[in-house]
Each structure stands twice: as structure tokens, then as C-alpha cells.
Write an enzyme that holds these catalytic residues in place. Sequence first.
Site, PDB file in Angstrom:
ATOM      1  N   ASP A   2      -5.304   2.549  -4.742  1.00  0.00           N
ATOM      2  CA  ASP A   2      -5.501   1.120  -5.174  1.00  0.00           C
ATOM      3  C   ASP A   2      -6.433   0.530  -4.359  1.00  0.00           C
ATOM      4  OD1 ASP A   2      -4.931  -1.339  -5.917  1.00  0.00           O
ATOM      5  OD2 ASP A   2      -2.715  -1.036  -6.067  1.00  0.00           O
ATOM      6  N   ASP A   3      -7.567   0.027  -5.048  1.00  0.00           N
ATOM      7  CA  ASP A   3      -8.715  -0.602  -4.405  1.00  0.00           C
ATOM      8  C   ASP A   3      -9.396   0.127  -3.254  1.00  0.00           C
ATOM      9  OD1 ASP A   3      -7.625  -2.761  -5.863  1.00  0.00           O
ATOM     10  OD2 ASP A   3      -7.109  -3.895  -4.225  1.00  0.00           O
TER      11      ASP A   3
ATOM     12  N   CYS B 234      -7.103  -3.675 -11.457  1.00  0.00           N
ATOM     13  CA  CYS B 234      -6.007  -2.656 -11.609  1.00  0.00           C
ATOM     14  C   CYS B 234      -5.579  -2.321 -12.866  1.00  0.00           C
ATOM     15  CB  CYS B 234      -5.017  -2.962 -10.735  1.00  0.00           C
ATOM     16  SG  CYS B 234      -4.347  -4.494 -10.518  1.00  0.00           S
TER      17      CYS B 234
ATOM     18  N   ARG C 161      -5.461   1.084 -15.257  1.00  0.00           N
ATOM     19  CA  ARG C 161      -4.486   1.714 -15.680  1.00  0.00           C
ATOM     20  C   ARG C 161      -4.096   1.879 -17.049  1.00  0.00           C
ATOM     21  NH1 ARG C 161      -1.655   1.756 -10.207  1.00  0.00           N
ATOM     22  NH2 ARG C 161      -3.232   0.787  -9.169  1.00  0.00           N
TER      23      ARG C 161
ATOM     24  N   LYS D 104       2.843   1.885  -8.321  1.00  0.00           N
ATOM     25  CA  LYS D 104       2.321   0.774  -8.800  1.00  0.00           C
ATOM     26  C   LYS D 104       2.124   0.744 -10.560  1.00  0.00           C
ATOM     27  CE  LYS D 104      -1.407  -2.661  -9.165  1.00  0.00           C
ATOM     28  NZ  LYS D 104      -2.701  -2.951  -7.951  1.00  0.00           N
TER      29      LYS D 104
ATOM     30  N   HIS E 219       2.378  -2.142 -13.084  1.00  0.00           N
ATOM     31  CA  HIS E 219       1.553  -3.412 -13.461  1.00  0.00           C
ATOM     32  C   HIS E 219       1.028  -3.417 -15.069  1.00  0.00           C
ATOM     33  CE1 HIS E 219      -1.578  -6.428 -11.916  1.00  0.00           C
ATOM     34  NE2 HIS E 219      -0.305  -6.999 -12.325  1.00  0.00           N
TER      35      HIS E 219
ATOM     36  N   HIS F 274      -4.184  -1.737  -1.209  1.00  0.00           N
ATOM     37  CA  HIS F 274      -4.217  -3.282  -1.982  1.00  0.00           C
ATOM     38  C   HIS F 274      -3.727  -4.026  -0.845  1.00  0.00           C
ATOM     39  CE1 HIS F 274      -2.803  -6.532  -4.349  1.00  0.00           C
ATOM     40  NE2 HIS F 274      -3.764  -5.668  -5.434  1.00  0.00           N
TER      41      HIS F 274
ATOM     42  N   ASP G  43      -8.293   3.024  -8.800  1.00  0.00           N
ATOM     43  CA  ASP G  43      -8.210   1.900  -9.925  1.00  0.00           C
ATOM     44  C   ASP G  43      -9.599   1.223 -10.039  1.00  0.00           C
ATOM     45  OD1 ASP G  43      -7.649   0.480  -7.775  1.00  0.00           O
ATOM     46  OD2 ASP G  43      -5.881  -0.566  -8.888  1.00  0.00           O
ATOM     47  N   ASN G  44     -10.128   0.773  -8.824  1.00  0.00           N
ATOM     48  CA  ASN G  44     -11.329  -0.010  -9.155  1.00  0.00           C
ATOM     49  C   ASN G  44     -12.001  -0.024  -7.676  1.00  0.00           C
ATOM     50  OD1 ASN G  44      -8.687  -2.260  -9.408  1.00  0.00           O
ATOM     51  ND2 ASN G  44      -9.808  -2.481  -7.397  1.00  0.00           N
TER      52      ASN G  44
ATOM     53  N   LYS H 100     -14.403  -4.940  -6.101  1.00  0.00           N
ATOM     54  CA  LYS H 100     -13.349  -5.207  -7.042  1.00  0.00           C
ATOM     55  C   LYS H 100     -13.813  -6.627  -7.759  1.00  0.00           C
ATOM     56  CE  LYS H 100      -8.237  -5.915  -7.210  1.00  0.00           C
ATOM     57  NZ  LYS H 100      -7.118  -6.005  -6.432  1.00  0.00           N
TER      58      LYS H 100
END
Length: 563
Positions: A3-4, A41, A45, A103, A105, A194, A299-300, A354
Site C-alpha cells: 500500500d502506497d 487505492c 484494487r 485491505k 476498500h 499507508h 496499489d499506487n 500518489k
Amino acid sequence: MADDWGFTDVGAFGGEMATPNLDALAALGVRFSNFHAAGSCSPTRAMLQTGVSSHRAGIGNLLETTPPEHLGRPGYGGELNNRVATIAELLRGAGYRTYFTGKWHLGHTRTSLPGARGYDRSLALSQTGADNFENKPNLLLYDRADWTEDGKPAQLPKRFYSSTLIVDKAVAYIDSGRSSGKPFFASINFLANHIPVQAEDADIAAYRGRYEAGWTALREQRRQGAIARGIMPGDVQMVEMSTTTNWSSLSPAERNQRAGAMAVYGAMATAMDREIGRLIAHLKATGEYDNTVFVFLSDNGPEPSDPMAMGALSRFNVKMRYDQSLGQQGRPGSLTVIGAGFASAAAAPLRGYKFTASEGGLRVPLIVAWPGNPAFQRGAVAPGFAHVTDIAPTLLAMAGTQVPTGHFEGRTVEPMRGESLFPVLTGEAPTVHDQDQPLGYELAGNSALFKGEYKLVKNLPPYGDGAWHLYNIVRDPGETRDLAAMEPDRVAAMQADYTAYARADGVLPMPVGYSAPAQIAANVRRTVLIPRLLGLWPVAAGLFAVIAGLIWWRRQRRRINSK
């Protein structure tokens, strides 16, 4: 999925952080140096799970950045719609056990959680993030952490660490179904890195003092590392980020705070890598390692947001709800972030991070390895364009499962947009995307059109000027040389391609003056702060009544005494 994570956060992509288990997978498989996701995100996803563009899958924007006038419109429902089939649904139909941890989301109702979208077992967080040590939300965005297990409120340990918990559950789920003899598919989705950036004390100690030279030095170090590892061309230029303060202009206290936050970031990444290693060791012990396909991606790009720099109300809210002392950074009860300066270094040598449609927001690390398959390349770098929608058709092809072309289990579904990367993984082709094939992208008004070596990109304020810019992202991946004025015909043709994409995918124009950070603040006020204040109103009214009663009583006493 991380994540991130920035483009050069992984050691095998040029970073200095300790990621030995990811580096080992990279040595056994293929690193993609021109792979793209979305700038936030949920859209990534959605595309990862379905192989379909985010707008068509129902996640045209993050709920947190969606303006009220877009809510509920086609493509902006805030959860996966029923017009897409997930990879879990397709693999379960082909006889696989399917598991999800971490996660999600992509929806928070029983009909939109993983169990309703093809997963046999799931531990899922429906929100953008949460605390890593306890069952507590990001208090600036949510009132509670929405963790569920198999669709019901999850019973989490009193104390845990998120990366460990996520792998613990994945291992338990995999082991629970082994006796069935069926193969498994596991989607493992970490909260690292994150906001809030948190790690155990021992991991933080290992990075203490590592980043005292600052983000400008780290950006150059990352650029050189990416070149040395074959991820970036030797002449890659690095853009100077206008949002990045000069490190030397900071006070000693500010430098200590920022360097300490980045140390926590490194610690959190290493802790996640260690848990990946624990999963790999378990698969080796159970004899499943050689026949497992490993896919790692972010994810980014890295997170630039800093609540402590978003105005007086935000700073007050953070200080009221978190311990922001220097000695508490990254520990339970803290809200640690790396901010735009170190985020720009995590994405180096790329522009942006991001939320943006720049390469630093969209271009992320991808590693694919199949240790037991001799046809796979080992240690190779794939420089051809690839996209997150390619992952689902790739895995389906490896599993020998049909990609849906319009129907699945009695319902009409969107055909997958992505292509199988298998020819790239085996060295048969440098890319699976035709040079003349346009691919459009939009999120919160930040837009891009990819076509061959070229990218047309537009970022709204505060990330850009709202104008279209043209780059050759093969020769200039850092987006340092704008070609728009030199190639107006190419710009016009690509703008026409983007317009066609936006019309076909139902992309809505953003309201006049829209800004994603401002929309987050407005949505938080509407959905969190105002309900909190209304919830406090009965208490405040009661307290006011008591105070008023005491004042009245004291006045009455004075009158009586004066007589």
C-alpha cells in the site's frame, strides 16, 4: 499487494530499504519497469480484481475524494458493481480455494465484501487505512475500523501488528483447506506503508539516522540505484518537484522529525517483507512453493499527504487525537507520515506521487515469479508497457481458466481489458500491448492517455496546472521534457483518443474549482465531524443546563442573603 509504495522502494528496483525476500523473488522472476496502476487505492484494487477499467467496475473515484454530485452515478457507486466478475469468482468456478486478507476498500456491505465476490474466507478492512497495532481507525477519517471476517465483525487480538496479522490469517486459511486437494488462490493485501506509518521499536532502531541527509540526497541515491539495477536507462533525468522544500532550509528540529518519519517508513517496509518471507518459508515447508505463482505490486505511488500541514483545524485534530512527540514516531498512538518531500524520493526518479496521474503516482513496482516453472525468465527486467488490468488475465491463463467475454454465471459482465503477460514472462515478447493501442485513465480529474512510448497527462491543482502535457515515457520516464509544443498533431490525436475513452467509460467532468485534498476535507466535515458534533450536542446541552442552573441558584442565594 503493498500500500502506497514508491517505484524504487524495493531493493531490486533501486531502493536502500531492506527487502531481501522481495529481492529474492525478483531474482527468480521478472521485474516490470514500465508497469502502471491507478493513482489511488480503490481504483487499482478494482482493476486488479477484475481486469476491467475502474470506471466500468464501479470505482471511478475514491469515496473519500468523490464530490457529492457524482455519488451514485454510473461508475461512481463506491463499490464493485455486478457488471464485473472477479478473479476469485472465476478461479473458484474452476475448482480453486479462494482467500482474501487485508485491505479490501471495494465496499463495506455484505453484498460487496470479499465473501460476496468469490472468496471462501476473508479478513478484510473496508476502509482506506487503519491503525497497525490495535483495532482503531484513522481517527481523522473514520469513527471505527471496519474489519470483518467472513462478512461479520472481526474479533481481532487486543494487540497485533497488521502485516503479521494479515499473513497469519492467510497461512491459516491456506492450511485449513489443504486436505481438500484443491489448489488455492490468495489475495494478500498489506496496510504497509499507508498512513499511519508505524513499526515495532526494533525495526525503527535499525533505520535510525539513515535519512539525515534528506530527501534531495535520497532522490539521487534512488536514481543511481535504479540505473544500476537495470530498472531505468542510464541517462534518466530527474525532475525537481515544486512541492518539495529544500532540505537545507528546514530547522534542525524539522529535519529530525522528517528523517525520523522516513526511518519508520523503512522499518514498516522491512517488516512487511519479513512477513512475505514467512509466508514463502511456510509454502516451502508444505511443498507448495515451486507450484506457486507470486505476484507483488503496489496499489499506487507513495503518499504525500501530511495532516499537520493542512491548516489549523487539521493540526488541532491531530494533536488532540494522537501523540505527535518526536520520541513516539511510528509507535502505538502516533500518526506518522513522510510527507511530500520523502514521497518524492520514494518515487524517484519519477515525477509526482500518489493521487497524481504523473509517473510517480501511476508507475509502481511489479514482480512476477513462478519458481518451479523453467519457462519463466529469472532475474529479467521487462521494459515494455504493462497495466494492472493485465494481472487477472495473466493468472487466469496460467490456471487454464477462460477469461469471460460477456457472460458469467447467468449475468452480463464486462470483458476484461487487460492482456495476459505470459509471453513477456517467458521472454517470447517484449510487450503484449500494441504500439497503436490507446489506454485511457482518469481519477479525480487527473487524466492520462498512454499510446506506445507516449503519454498525454493532465493534473489538476494542487498537483498540476490543469493543462495537457506530452512525454515520451520510454526515453524520459521522469517526465522532464514536455513535447506538447513540438508535436501538436500527436497531442490532438491523443486528446481525441482520450475523449473517446472518457465517453465510453462514463468519466464525469469534475465540478469547477474541484481539488481532491479540499474534497477530502469537505467529505470528512460532512460525514464525520458534523455527526460527531451533533452527537455531542445532547451532552453540551445538558452541561449548559447544569451551568445555567448553577448560575440561577447562585443569584437566588445572593438575593436571599441581601434581604
